[in-house]
Design a protein around this motif. Structure first.
Motif, PDB file in Angstrom:
ATOM      1  N   HIS A 187       0.804  -1.219   0.000  1.00  0.00           N
ATOM      2  CA  HIS A 187       0.000   0.000   0.000  1.00  0.00           C
ATOM      3  C   HIS A 187       0.842   1.276   0.000  1.00  0.00           C
ATOM      4  N   ASN A 188       2.136   1.171  -0.289  1.00  0.00           N
ATOM      5  CA  ASN A 188       2.970   2.362  -0.297  1.00  0.00           C
ATOM      6  C   ASN A 188       2.696   3.173  -1.564  1.00  0.00           C
ATOM      7  N   ALA A 189       2.349   4.449  -1.395  1.00  0.00           N
ATOM      8  CA  ALA A 189       1.948   5.292  -2.530  1.00  0.00           C
ATOM      9  C   ALA A 189       3.016   6.299  -2.933  1.00  0.00           C
ATOM     10  N   VAL A 190       4.239   6.148  -2.416  1.00  0.00           N
ATOM     11  CA  VAL A 190       5.318   7.085  -2.727  1.00  0.00           C
ATOM     12  C   VAL A 190       5.977   6.692  -4.044  1.00  0.00           C
ATOM     13  N   GLU A 191       6.133   7.648  -4.936  1.00  0.00           N
ATOM     14  CA  GLU A 191       6.779   7.388  -6.222  1.00  0.00           C
ATOM     15  C   GLU A 191       8.296   7.289  -6.042  1.00  0.00           C
ATOM     16  N   PHE A 192       8.898   6.343  -6.726  1.00  0.00           N
ATOM     17  CA  PHE A 192      10.353   6.211  -6.683  1.00  0.00           C
ATOM     18  C   PHE A 192      11.002   7.241  -7.609  1.00  0.00           C
ATOM     19  N   VAL A 193      12.082   7.849  -7.107  1.00  0.00           N
ATOM     20  CA  VAL A 193      12.853   8.804  -7.898  1.00  0.00           C
ATOM     21  C   VAL A 193      14.334   8.482  -7.734  1.00  0.00           C
ATOM     22  N   PRO A 194      15.172   8.897  -8.701  1.00  0.00           N
ATOM     23  CA  PRO A 194      16.604   8.613  -8.586  1.00  0.00           C
ATOM     24  C   PRO A 194      17.183   9.145  -7.280  1.00  0.00           C
ATOM     25  N   GLY A 195      18.038   8.340  -6.674  1.00  0.00           N
ATOM     26  CA  GLY A 195      18.674   8.700  -5.405  1.00  0.00           C
ATOM     27  C   GLY A 195      18.062   8.018  -4.213  1.00  0.00           C
ATOM     28  N   MET A 196      16.892   7.392  -4.378  1.00  0.00           N
ATOM     29  CA  MET A 196      16.287   6.642  -3.274  1.00  0.00           C
ATOM     30  C   MET A 196      16.951   5.278  -3.146  1.00  0.00           C
ATOM     31  N   ILE A 197      17.271   4.900  -1.916  1.00  0.00           N
ATOM     32  CA  ILE A 197      17.856   3.591  -1.627  1.00  0.00           C
ATOM     33  C   ILE A 197      16.768   2.686  -1.060  1.00  0.00           C
ATOM     34  N   ILE A 198      16.779   1.433  -1.481  1.00  0.00           N
ATOM     35  CA  ILE A 198      15.769   0.468  -1.041  1.00  0.00           C
ATOM     36  C   ILE A 198      16.416  -0.894  -0.861  1.00  0.00           C
ATOM     37  N   THR A 199      15.901  -1.685   0.055  1.00  0.00           N
ATOM     38  CA  THR A 199      16.342  -3.080   0.140  1.00  0.00           C
ATOM     39  C   THR A 199      15.447  -3.943  -0.735  1.00  0.00           C
ATOM     40  N   ASP A 200      15.990  -5.036  -1.192  1.00  0.00           N
ATOM     41  CA  ASP A 200      15.269  -6.033  -1.991  1.00  0.00           C
ATOM     42  C   ASP A 200      15.391  -7.337  -1.221  1.00  0.00           C
ATOM     43  N   GLU A 201      14.348  -7.673  -0.415  1.00  0.00           N
ATOM     44  CA  GLU A 201      14.482  -8.798   0.503  1.00  0.00           C
ATOM     45  C   GLU A 201      13.220  -9.659   0.605  1.00  0.00           C
ATOM     46  N   PRO A 202      12.813 -10.266  -0.497  1.00  0.00           N
ATOM     47  CA  PRO A 202      11.696 -11.216  -0.401  1.00  0.00           C
ATOM     48  C   PRO A 202      12.113 -12.425   0.430  1.00  0.00           C
ATOM     49  N   GLY A 203      11.143 -13.208   0.878  1.00  0.00           N
ATOM     50  CA  GLY A 203      11.465 -14.387   1.680  1.00  0.00           C
ATOM     51  C   GLY A 203      10.364 -15.412   1.625  1.00  0.00           C
ATOM     52  N   ILE A 204      10.655 -16.542   2.222  1.00  0.00           N
ATOM     53  CA  ILE A 204       9.637 -17.565   2.435  1.00  0.00           C
ATOM     54  C   ILE A 204       9.803 -18.055   3.858  1.00  0.00           C
ATOM     55  N   TYR A 205       8.686 -18.126   4.592  1.00  0.00           N
ATOM     56  CA  TYR A 205       8.732 -18.439   6.022  1.00  0.00           C
ATOM     57  C   TYR A 205       7.646 -19.454   6.341  1.00  0.00           C
ATOM     58  N   THR A 206       8.051 -20.686   6.533  1.00  0.00           N
ATOM     59  CA  THR A 206       7.130 -21.770   6.877  1.00  0.00           C
ATOM     60  C   THR A 206       7.385 -22.129   8.333  1.00  0.00           C
ATOM     61  N   GLU A 207       6.442 -21.775   9.195  1.00  0.00           N
ATOM     62  CA  GLU A 207       6.648 -21.925  10.640  1.00  0.00           C
ATOM     63  C   GLU A 207       7.059 -23.338  11.010  1.00  0.00           C
ATOM     64  N   GLY A 208       8.140 -23.418  11.772  1.00  0.00           N
ATOM     65  CA  GLY A 208       8.607 -24.695  12.291  1.00  0.00           C
ATOM     66  C   GLY A 208       9.525 -25.467  11.368  1.00  0.00           C
ATOM     67  N   SER A 209       9.735 -24.955  10.119  1.00  0.00           N
ATOM     68  CA  SER A 209      10.561 -25.759   9.225  1.00  0.00           C
ATOM     69  C   SER A 209      11.508 -24.961   8.343  1.00  0.00           C
ATOM     70  N   LEU A 210      11.038 -23.884   7.716  1.00  0.00           N
ATOM     71  CA  LEU A 210      11.843 -23.280   6.662  1.00  0.00           C
ATOM     72  C   LEU A 210      11.794 -21.763   6.704  1.00  0.00           C
ATOM     73  N   GLY A 211      12.960 -21.133   6.584  1.00  0.00           N
ATOM     74  CA  GLY A 211      13.054 -19.690   6.450  1.00  0.00           C
ATOM     75  C   GLY A 211      14.165 -19.342   5.484  1.00  0.00           C
ATOM     76  N   VAL A 212      13.834 -18.570   4.457  1.00  0.00           N
ATOM     77  CA  VAL A 212      14.817 -18.151   3.447  1.00  0.00           C
ATOM     78  C   VAL A 212      14.616 -16.666   3.171  1.00  0.00           C
ATOM     79  N   ARG A 213      15.698 -15.914   3.134  1.00  0.00           N
ATOM     80  CA  ARG A 213      15.643 -14.510   2.721  1.00  0.00           C
ATOM     81  C   ARG A 213      16.934 -14.191   1.994  1.00  0.00           C
ATOM     82  N   ILE A 214      16.819 -13.418   0.919  1.00  0.00           N
ATOM     83  CA  ILE A 214      17.986 -12.937   0.173  1.00  0.00           C
ATOM     84  C   ILE A 214      17.806 -11.438   0.022  1.00  0.00           C
ATOM     85  N   GLU A 215      18.770 -10.661   0.507  1.00  0.00           N
ATOM     86  CA  GLU A 215      18.599  -9.207   0.558  1.00  0.00           C
ATOM     87  C   GLU A 215      19.827  -8.473   0.056  1.00  0.00           C
ATOM     88  N   ASN A 216      19.585  -7.522  -0.834  1.00  0.00           N
ATOM     89  CA  ASN A 216      20.576  -6.545  -1.263  1.00  0.00           C
ATOM     90  C   ASN A 216      20.027  -5.150  -1.032  1.00  0.00           C
TER      91      ASN A 216
END
Length: 595
Positions: free
Chosen positions: A492-521
């Motif tokens: 729901h973020n309504a802010v437009e991206f413009v040059p100079g903005m820094i952001i992380t890219d960190e999707p993941g998968i989280y299955t309670e009790g068994s699996l957690g994966v995240r890759i972030e730059n």
């Protein structure tokens, strides 16, 4: 030391004495901070659970803590048997704070709160709940009465100014920029309340918040003057001199209410109701000299778009940090291969050894998350000595860490295969990698918002009716907070991206009790080009750390995704390799081999 039930009993005693039916404690401080100084963490003291973006409500018979998707599993486990219900924000069937209060406040009841630590916007929403219920919303000093055991004092760490070499602009230059923005908004003054806005405006830094280099301070700015509300003896002479030259005077930290009440000059004052606390609003509106304009703090966007100096500095900081990450991973793998027993808390020790050796290191940017196996399914898992897991030789180890240097703040996550993997683990990892690559490769026409870009990342999950209960990415401050708005990759973020903005890219998968994966730059928004159809933007990596290829199901990747991954690893080797020893470069070359 009292346990949670004893602490709640003391709070309930103070409530009964004050005639208070329910008491609410948001995860906030007088500055509406995400990460508050320990003195203000009442919701953690009375619940026994450490988190941000939370609300704790206590009545005579019940207690409930609302947490967001990052903390569901951890909160459920920590609050079990405490008498405090774990409430999952945003989940269907779970009442909101307002809905819960509407059901629990009888007519004539008092809902207590501390105006000093309640954001004005939230105070208004809760006041409306009370109005509808026929209850009263009253500021009460109950935290001060009930939290008498080992409460940390207000922080007073030495404060200093970030030099123009790293900030790009002086306090005088930034004050001039802010005053121009205020004129554009029809204002003559602003109450600057958030720690990150004060930090940006005056280049002010300290260590008042754990792992965040900010000073506890307010600032009042008008067309001629600026007043910094912070103990003067915390500043070194050279910092005082630079601030004085910029027209900044210094007043006691707690002096803002009296200053607002005593002012005789007519001003049109800008406030942001999302960050101004309710107590300051009361002081402001009690003075007829002021007319008030409610709008967004202009500093929020000013600091989000990094200047050329900040970008050059943060690129250098990220390359050094990547070299430290390479050394960490190499040591960790060699020690595990040698049969040494490593635990989750050992990971932070190894990382700190390398980052702490950097001449520009200030602090970790947050507490290192090192989570083996099922612990990684808890997004903000916090390992503790004596209660941490041994890293066994199978499954995944997730490591989310970062540092703040004098020239930049970093945040990076890698998930490592530490032994044999199941097909489920490989598939989960590959899907997360695809989400990560899709954002990294994205090109869009200017005007796209964070919410729109967030949908790009989730496609590789949504195709399989999967998702993750958090945003895909957040902004990062410059020599500041690891979480920074106003932009983010969230639905729901309504802010437009413009040059100079820094952001992380960190999707993941989280299955309670068994699996957690995240890759972030970390990524920075840059120009992609212009055509007859308009101006286009894209992301460029800031962080260059190898991505573990062991778990990747190559057949699941598209040709473009494989090309991106190979190109990224070629850049990792080319940019980070020169910072390493010959042995370290040899290790990195193997990690960056093309698939």
């Amino acid at each position: 030391m009292k346990n949670v039930k004893e602490r709640l009993a003391e709070l309930r005693g103070a409530m009964a004495e004050a005639g208070c039916h329910a008491f609410i404690m948001p995860s906030s401080d007088p500055h509406s901070s995400e990460y508050a100084p320990l003195h203000y963490t009442a919701w953690e003291y009375f619940s026994g659970f450490s988190c941000e973006n939370a609300n704790l409500i206590v009545t005579a018979e019940e207690a409930a803590l609302w947490v967001d998707g990052r903390f569901f599993g951890a909160a459920d486990a920590a609050l079990k048997g405490s008498g405090i219900a774990s409430m999952h924000m945003g989940v269907k069937g779970v009442p909101t704070v307002e809905e819960w209060l509407g059901e629990h406040l009888p007519k004539g009841a008092v809902l207590g709160y501390a105006a000093e630590t309640m954001p004005l916007k939230q105070a208004r929403e809760l006041s409306e709940v009370c109005r509808k219920a026929g209850a009263r919303f009253v500021s009460l000093p109950l935290v001060d009465k009930a939290w008498t055991e080992d409460r940390p004092a207000l922080p007073t760490t030495p404060a200093w100014l970030l030099s123009r070499e790293y900030a790009g602009k002086t306090p005088a230059e930034k004050l001039a920029i802010l005053r121009e923005k205020l004129r554009e908004q029809g204002c003559t003054a602003e109450i600057v309340t958030t720690l990150d806005s004060v930090a940006w405006l005056l280049n002010l830094r300290a260590a008042d918040v754990e792992d965040t280099p900010y000073a506890l301070a307010f600032c009042y700015v008008n067309e001629e003057d600026a007043v910094l509300f912070m103990a003067e003896d915390r500043l070194a002479p050279e910092a005082k001199k630079e601030l004085a030259e910029a027209g900044v005077t210094i007043a006691p930290y707690d002096g803002m209410p009296a200053f607002l009440a005593e002012n005789k000059k007519e001003e049109t004052v800008l406030i942001d109701p999302r960050s101004l606390n309710a107590a300051l609003d009361l002081a402001l509106r009690g003075n007829k000299a002021y007319s008030v304009v409610e709008d967004s703090d202009p500093i929020v966007l000013l600091k989000a778009v990094k200047n050329e100096t900040e970008l050059a500095c943060t690129r250098a900081a990220h390359l050094r940090d990547a070299a430290h990450m390479v050394r960490f991973q190499k040591e960790m793998e060699e020690r595990l291969a040698a049969g040494e027993t490593l635990r989750e808390t050992d990971i932070d020790t190894i990382l700190h050894k390398y980052r702490g050796s950097d001449s520009r290191f200030i602090t970790e940017s947050f507490g290192t998350i090192a989570a083996w196996g099922p612990n990684a399914a808890m997004m903000h898992y916090a390992p503790k000595v004596g209660a941490d897991a041994e890293i066994e030789r199978h499954g995944f180890l997730l490591v989310d860490s970062g540092a703040t240097y004098y020239d930049g703040t970093t945040d990076v996550t890698r998930t490592f295969a530490v032994g044999p993997l199941t097909e489920e683990e490989k598939l989960g990892y590959t899907r997360v990698l695809r989400c990560h690559i899709d954002i990294a490769m994205a090109v869009w026409k200017e005007g796209a918002t964070g919410g729109e870009l967030d949908m790009i990342a989730r496609q590789a999950m949504w195709r399989h009716q999967l998702d993750y209960r958090c945003g895909t990415g957040h902004g990062v401050g410059h020599v500041g907070a690891v979480h920074e708005g106003p932009h983010s990759l969230r639905p729901h973020n309504a802010v437009e991206f413009v040059p100079g903005m820094i952001i992380t890219d960190e999707p993941g998968i989280y299955t309670e009790g068994s699996l957690g994966v995240r890759i972030e730059n970390e990524l920075v928004c840059v120009e992609a080009g212009e055509s007859e159809y308009g101006r286009f933007l894209r992301f460029e990596p800031l962080m260059y750390v190898p991505i573990d290829l062991t778990p990747v199901l190559v057949e699941e990747l598209t040709r473009e995704e494989k090309e991106w991954l190979n190109g990224y690893h070629a850049d990792v080797l080319g940019k980070v390799g020169p910072l390493l020893s010959e042995e370290e470069r040899g290790w990195l070359k193997k990690k960056c081999a093309a698939i």
